[in-house]
Design a protein around this motif. Structure first.
Motif, PDB file in Angstrom:
ATOM      1  N   LYS A 139      17.253   5.585  -6.324  1.00 25.61           N
ATOM      2  CA  LYS A 139      17.037   6.753  -7.186  1.00 25.61           C
ATOM      3  C   LYS A 139      17.761   6.572  -8.524  1.00 25.61           C
ATOM      4  O   LYS A 139      17.201   6.874  -9.589  1.00 25.61           O
ATOM      5  CB  LYS A 139      17.527   8.019  -6.495  1.00 25.61           C
ATOM      6  N   HIS A 140      18.973   6.054  -8.473  1.00 27.24           N
ATOM      7  CA  HIS A 140      19.748   5.821  -9.695  1.00 27.24           C
ATOM      8  C   HIS A 140      18.993   4.882 -10.643  1.00 27.24           C
ATOM      9  O   HIS A 140      18.887   5.137 -11.841  1.00 27.24           O
ATOM     10  CB  HIS A 140      21.123   5.250  -9.329  1.00 27.24           C
ATOM     11  N   GLU A 141      18.464   3.801 -10.094  1.00 26.47           N
ATOM     12  CA  GLU A 141      17.708   2.844 -10.919  1.00 26.47           C
ATOM     13  C   GLU A 141      16.393   3.443 -11.395  1.00 26.47           C
ATOM     14  O   GLU A 141      15.965   3.197 -12.520  1.00 26.47           O
ATOM     15  CB  GLU A 141      17.465   1.542 -10.151  1.00 26.47           C
ATOM     16  N   CYS A 142      15.737   4.222 -10.547  1.00 30.21           N
ATOM     17  CA  CYS A 142      14.471   4.852 -10.932  1.00 30.21           C
ATOM     18  C   CYS A 142      14.665   5.835 -12.080  1.00 30.21           C
ATOM     19  O   CYS A 142      13.800   5.957 -12.945  1.00 30.21           O
ATOM     20  CB  CYS A 142      13.851   5.579  -9.740  1.00 30.21           C
ATOM     21  N   GLN A 143      15.776   6.535 -12.080  1.00 30.59           N
ATOM     22  CA  GLN A 143      16.047   7.479 -13.164  1.00 30.59           C
ATOM     23  C   GLN A 143      16.213   6.759 -14.495  1.00 30.59           C
ATOM     24  O   GLN A 143      15.872   7.308 -15.538  1.00 30.59           O
ATOM     25  CB  GLN A 143      17.277   8.320 -12.835  1.00 30.59           C
ATOM     26  N   LYS A 144      16.692   5.527 -14.453  1.00 31.18           N
ATOM     27  CA  LYS A 144      16.842   4.737 -15.674  1.00 31.18           C
ATOM     28  C   LYS A 144      15.531   4.093 -16.106  1.00 31.18           C
ATOM     29  O   LYS A 144      15.353   3.780 -17.274  1.00 31.18           O
ATOM     30  CB  LYS A 144      17.905   3.650 -15.478  1.00 31.18           C
ATOM     31  N   GLN A 145      14.615   3.865 -15.142  1.00 31.96           N
ATOM     32  CA  GLN A 145      13.362   3.157 -15.409  1.00 31.96           C
ATOM     33  C   GLN A 145      12.192   3.896 -14.754  1.00 31.96           C
ATOM     34  O   GLN A 145      11.563   3.359 -13.842  1.00 31.96           O
ATOM     35  CB  GLN A 145      13.447   1.744 -14.847  1.00 31.96           C
ATOM     36  N   PRO A 146      11.885   5.098 -15.192  1.00 31.96           N
ATOM     37  CA  PRO A 146      10.899   5.923 -14.491  1.00 31.96           C
ATOM     38  C   PRO A 146       9.472   5.374 -14.496  1.00 31.96           C
ATOM     39  O   PRO A 146       8.663   5.770 -13.653  1.00 31.96           O
ATOM     40  CB  PRO A 146      10.976   7.266 -15.217  1.00 31.96           C
ATOM     41  N   ASP A 147       9.157   4.456 -15.383  1.00 28.77           N
ATOM     42  CA  ASP A 147       7.803   3.915 -15.431  1.00 28.77           C
ATOM     43  C   ASP A 147       7.604   2.691 -14.532  1.00 28.77           C
ATOM     44  O   ASP A 147       6.479   2.232 -14.364  1.00 28.77           O
ATOM     45  CB  ASP A 147       7.412   3.570 -16.870  1.00 28.77           C
ATOM     46  N   MET A 148       8.687   2.173 -13.979  1.00 32.82           N
ATOM     47  CA  MET A 148       8.560   1.017 -13.077  1.00 32.82           C
ATOM     48  C   MET A 148       7.993   1.460 -11.740  1.00 32.82           C
ATOM     49  O   MET A 148       8.213   2.592 -11.299  1.00 32.82           O
ATOM     50  CB  MET A 148       9.909   0.349 -12.852  1.00 32.82           C
ATOM     51  N   LEU A 149       7.282   0.564 -11.090  1.00 33.48           N
ATOM     52  CA  LEU A 149       6.788   0.863  -9.750  1.00 33.48           C
ATOM     53  C   LEU A 149       7.966   0.960  -8.795  1.00 33.48           C
ATOM     54  O   LEU A 149       8.912   0.169  -8.872  1.00 33.48           O
ATOM     55  CB  LEU A 149       5.831  -0.224  -9.267  1.00 33.48           C
TER      56      LEU A 149
ATOM     57  N   LEU B 183       0.843  -1.187   0.000  1.00 33.08           N
ATOM     58  CA  LEU B 183       0.000   0.000   0.000  1.00 33.08           C
ATOM     59  C   LEU B 183       0.882   1.242   0.000  1.00 33.08           C
ATOM     60  O   LEU B 183       2.010   1.200   0.469  1.00 33.08           O
ATOM     61  CB  LEU B 183      -0.881   0.036   1.257  1.00 33.08           C
ATOM     62  N   GLY B 184       0.361   2.316  -0.485  1.00 34.28           N
ATOM     63  CA  GLY B 184       1.048   3.585  -0.343  1.00 34.28           C
ATOM     64  C   GLY B 184       1.965   3.941  -1.494  1.00 34.28           C
ATOM     65  O   GLY B 184       1.815   3.486  -2.624  1.00 34.28           O
ATOM     66  N   PHE B 185       2.930   4.754  -1.163  1.00 32.77           N
ATOM     67  CA  PHE B 185       3.783   5.439  -2.123  1.00 32.77           C
ATOM     68  C   PHE B 185       4.514   4.496  -3.065  1.00 32.77           C
ATOM     69  O   PHE B 185       4.692   4.803  -4.237  1.00 32.77           O
ATOM     70  CB  PHE B 185       4.789   6.299  -1.355  1.00 32.77           C
ATOM     71  N   GLY B 186       4.948   3.363  -2.597  1.00 32.09           N
ATOM     72  CA  GLY B 186       5.728   2.441  -3.413  1.00 32.09           C
ATOM     73  C   GLY B 186       4.957   1.795  -4.534  1.00 32.09           C
ATOM     74  O   GLY B 186       5.555   1.197  -5.431  1.00 32.09           O
TER      75      GLY B 186
ATOM     76  N   TRP C  27       7.625   9.679  -7.723  1.00 36.45           N
ATOM     77  CA  TRP C  27       8.549  10.002  -6.636  1.00 36.45           C
ATOM     78  C   TRP C  27       9.539  11.074  -7.072  1.00 36.45           C
ATOM     79  O   TRP C  27       9.858  11.992  -6.320  1.00 36.45           O
ATOM     80  CB  TRP C  27       9.274   8.734  -6.185  1.00 36.45           C
ATOM     81  N   LEU C  28      10.023  10.977  -8.298  1.00 38.01           N
ATOM     82  CA  LEU C  28      11.042  11.890  -8.799  1.00 38.01           C
ATOM     83  C   LEU C  28      10.468  13.210  -9.315  1.00 38.01           C
ATOM     84  O   LEU C  28      11.218  14.119  -9.644  1.00 38.01           O
ATOM     85  CB  LEU C  28      11.837  11.211  -9.918  1.00 38.01           C
ATOM     86  N   SER C  29       9.162  13.329  -9.362  1.00 37.12           N
ATOM     87  CA  SER C  29       8.534  14.484 -10.000  1.00 37.12           C
ATOM     88  C   SER C  29       8.500  15.742  -9.146  1.00 37.12           C
ATOM     89  O   SER C  29       8.326  16.838  -9.678  1.00 37.12           O
ATOM     90  CB  SER C  29       7.105  14.141 -10.421  1.00 37.12           C
TER      91      SER C  29
END
Length: 105
Positions: A78-88, A24-27, A34-36
């Protein structure tokens, strides 16, 4: 007759996949959320560390990520999220956790 055939099909259907947790929640939002906005950063960071703690408690080695600190874990996510911004976010955390748990792979 059709109702009996449908009932037989239901009884013989394979069981649905079940998960042993509920997130549940943010994740459950994509990384881009998150990065927006800097206002989201604190909530996302807290969620990351909480999810990580849960993963660590279920793992045989309860010290995954111990070569860094909370900020290091957040930066790795954050590093991985920047590479894959559409992933949960939760899925990215899981991937980073697996990499840190098995650094040789």
């Amino acid at each position: 007759m059709a109702a009996a055939a449908a009932m037989t099909a239901l009884v013989q259907a394979p069981p649905a996949l079940a998960y042993d947790y509920m997130a549940l929640g943010f994740g459950t939002m994509p990384c881009r959320y998150w990065l927006s906005d800097l206002r989201h950063e604190g909530e996302g960071n807290s969620w990351i560390l909480g999810w990580w703690t849960g993963l660590d408690s279920r793992n045989d080695n309860h010290w995954v990520g111990s070569r860094t600190d909370g900020n290091g874990i957040i930066l790795a996510v954050k590093h991985e999220c920047q590479k894959q911004p559409d992933m949960l976010l939760m899925n990215v955390i899981d991937g980073v956790f697996k990499k840190m748990a098995n650094p040789d792979k």
